[in-house]
Design an enzyme around this catalytic site. Structure first.
Site, PDB file in Angstrom:
ATOM      1  NE  ARG A 333      -6.739 -13.097  10.005  1.00  0.00           N
ATOM      2  CZ  ARG A 333      -7.265 -12.142  10.729  1.00  0.00           C
ATOM      3  NH1 ARG A 333      -7.291 -10.906  10.284  1.00  0.00           N
ATOM      4  NH2 ARG A 333      -7.765 -12.406  11.907  1.00  0.00           N
ATOM      5  CB  CYS A 363     -17.392 -15.639  -9.632  1.00  0.00           C
ATOM      6  SG  CYS A 363     -16.578 -15.019 -11.091  1.00  0.00           S
ATOM      7  CE1 TYR A 392      -2.624 -18.640  11.911  1.00  0.00           C
ATOM      8  CE2 TYR A 392      -2.682 -16.491  12.988  1.00  0.00           C
ATOM      9  CZ  TYR A 392      -2.419 -17.848  13.033  1.00  0.00           C
ATOM     10  OH  TYR A 392      -1.959 -18.408  14.196  1.00  0.00           O
TER      11      TYR A 392
END
Ligand code: LLP
Length: 433
Positions: A333, A363, A392
């Site tokens: 999120r 990365c 979520y």
């Protein structure tokens, strides 16, 4: 006599700081269980959910909507863990699903819940429709003429009548993040009201379709309840028109979308839900409809935290970083929506604060949980809790960087149960040669 232990509630009723023995520090608990103990036992990153919070949210909904006939259809996409679905089904709720997979999860959790399932989504396939028809779901929310024709064909082939609602696009702004706003005319969702009228006429002529309702969902994380009222006023007017044309509209599906406060509650959930209930039900007054609700985030959002350990501290040109063992593959999120999640140390006590980024090991520069955040100073090895990660969070998890998905624990009082074990390298590579 035993001294009462000092405590401070972060997210009621699930997450509170409680005095830890004789130490001056407060320790974050999920219900009666210290998060430190769960991290030691199950490792990190770890999702921890509070059953009491989920139950209290369900109760608050039932209470707020008690005056109108309604069914709460929990939106499975927010958190689809089987143990959580089982709990929610056990409380008598139904479900909102958007794929055959979600429907199968519901059936696995509780076969009897099928009769309280609404099926939403713009791209249902014939196979998914067939599964839903055979399972005997309550309602299909239809989003286009092509989909209506497809459902009519599948239902005709199976000789099973499908109850349908057309999801209308009321063209109101949800005033939320553009990626999760759905009710404007430029969005892919729903059918504009004038076209929906034509679709109802078309549906009424199909022998295996039962025109049963109207549905609407304008977006997610909506904090201005006036938006719901505006959308439902338009829908109510439309329902009156449909009835005048002879359609037997019994259901109004008001969707989900009620936002939560990611910065900590400035008002109680009970107050918030009361305002929401008023906004939703007022425009429907006198219509004698059965109301369907599809909340996701407002049921499970505040019920979960992502527990993570600081691996390293690092300073680049005086900019501070806490590198933690959770990453964007566990909770996307912040990276995807620039979403704010409060982050707190599991052991509170440090008086000193610092401005730091909290980042994962992946990365990508976008792999962060917080930027330039003022936090109490923590050391390498300390635990942090990322709050409001129940919705979520894990469902949007991935294996990016060949990271196994986090384990998940459901706490109920003093009991803690692993509801999803940590994904191993073997789990991840099983489908490959
Ligand atoms: N019903 C429909 C048709 C939906 O599309 C959604 C959410 C819901 C119900 C449940 O909405 P809720 O009550 O949870 O707001 N990944 C995003 C949120 C995506 C919402 C998609 N649809 C986020 O993390 O904010």
């Amino acid at each position: 006599m035993k001294r009462a232990r000092a405590s401070q509630t972060l997210r009621p009723p699930g997450f509170s700081y409680v005095e830890a023995g004789s130490a001056p520090a407060l320790q974050l608990h999920c219900e009666a269980v210290p998060l430190e103990r769960l991290a030691a036992r199950h490792g990190t990153p770890l999702y921890v959910y509070s059953a009491a919070t989920i139950r209290s949210r369900l109760r608050a909904f039932a209470q707020a909507f008690r005056a109108v006939p309604h069914t709460l259809c929990y939106s499975v996409k927010a958190n689809s863990a089987l143990a959580i679905l089982r709990m929610i089904a056990g409380a008598g709720a139904g479900f909102d699903v958007v794929s055959g997979g979600e429907l199968q999860r519901v059936l696995r959790a509780n076969r009897k819940a099928a009769g309280k399932v609404v099926f939403s989504g713009v791209g249902k396939t014939a196979e998914e429709m067939e599964l839903a028809l055979r399972s005997g779901i309550l309602l299909f929310n239809i989003e286009s003429e092509s989909e209506l024709n497809m459902l009519s064909a599948v239902a005709g082939r199976l000789k099973k009548r499908a109850a349908v609602a057309i999801r209308v696009n009321p063209d109101v702004s949800a005033k939320t993040h553009p990626y999760i706003s759905t009710g404007l005319h430029q969005h892919k969702f729903g059918v504009p009201i004038p076209e929906a009228q034509t679709l109802y006429a078309l549906a009424a002529r199909q022998p295996y379709l039962d025109v049963a309702g109207v549905s609407v969902h304008i977006g997610s994380q909506i904090t201005d309840v006036g938006t719901f009222q505006e959308a439902l006023a338009r829908v109510a007017e439309f329902i009156r028109r449909l009835r005048r044309e002879g359609h037997d509209i019994r259901y109004i599906d008001a969707g989900g979308g009620l936002g939560i406060s990611y910065e900590g509650a400035e008002q109680s959930f009970e107050k918030q839900i009361a305002a929401y209930a008023k906004a939703v039900t007022q425009p429907l007054r006198g219509l004698k409809l059965h109301l369907l609700l599809e909340p996701g985030r407002s049921i499970v959002g505040a019920a979960g935290v992502l527990l993570t350990r600081v691996i390293y501290r690092k300073t680049n040109y005086r900019k501070r970083f806490l590198i933690v063992d959770a990453a964007m593959n566990d909770l996307i999120r912040p990276s995807l929506y620039s979403a704010y999640h409060e982050i707190v140390p599991v052991r509170s006590g440090a008086a000193e604060t610092e401005i730091t980024d909290v980042v994962g090991p992946i990365c990508e520069t976008g792999d962060f949980f917080a930027r330039e955040r003022k936090l109490p100073v923590v050391r390498e090895g300390d635990l942090l809790a990322i709050l409001d990660a129940g919705a979520y969070g894990s469902v949007l998890g991935s294996n990016y960087n060949t990271r196994g998905r986090a384990a998940e624990v459901l706490v109920d009082g003093a009991r803690a149960k692993v509801i999803r074990r940590r994904e191993s390298f073997e789990d991840q590579t099983r489908m490959e040669g």
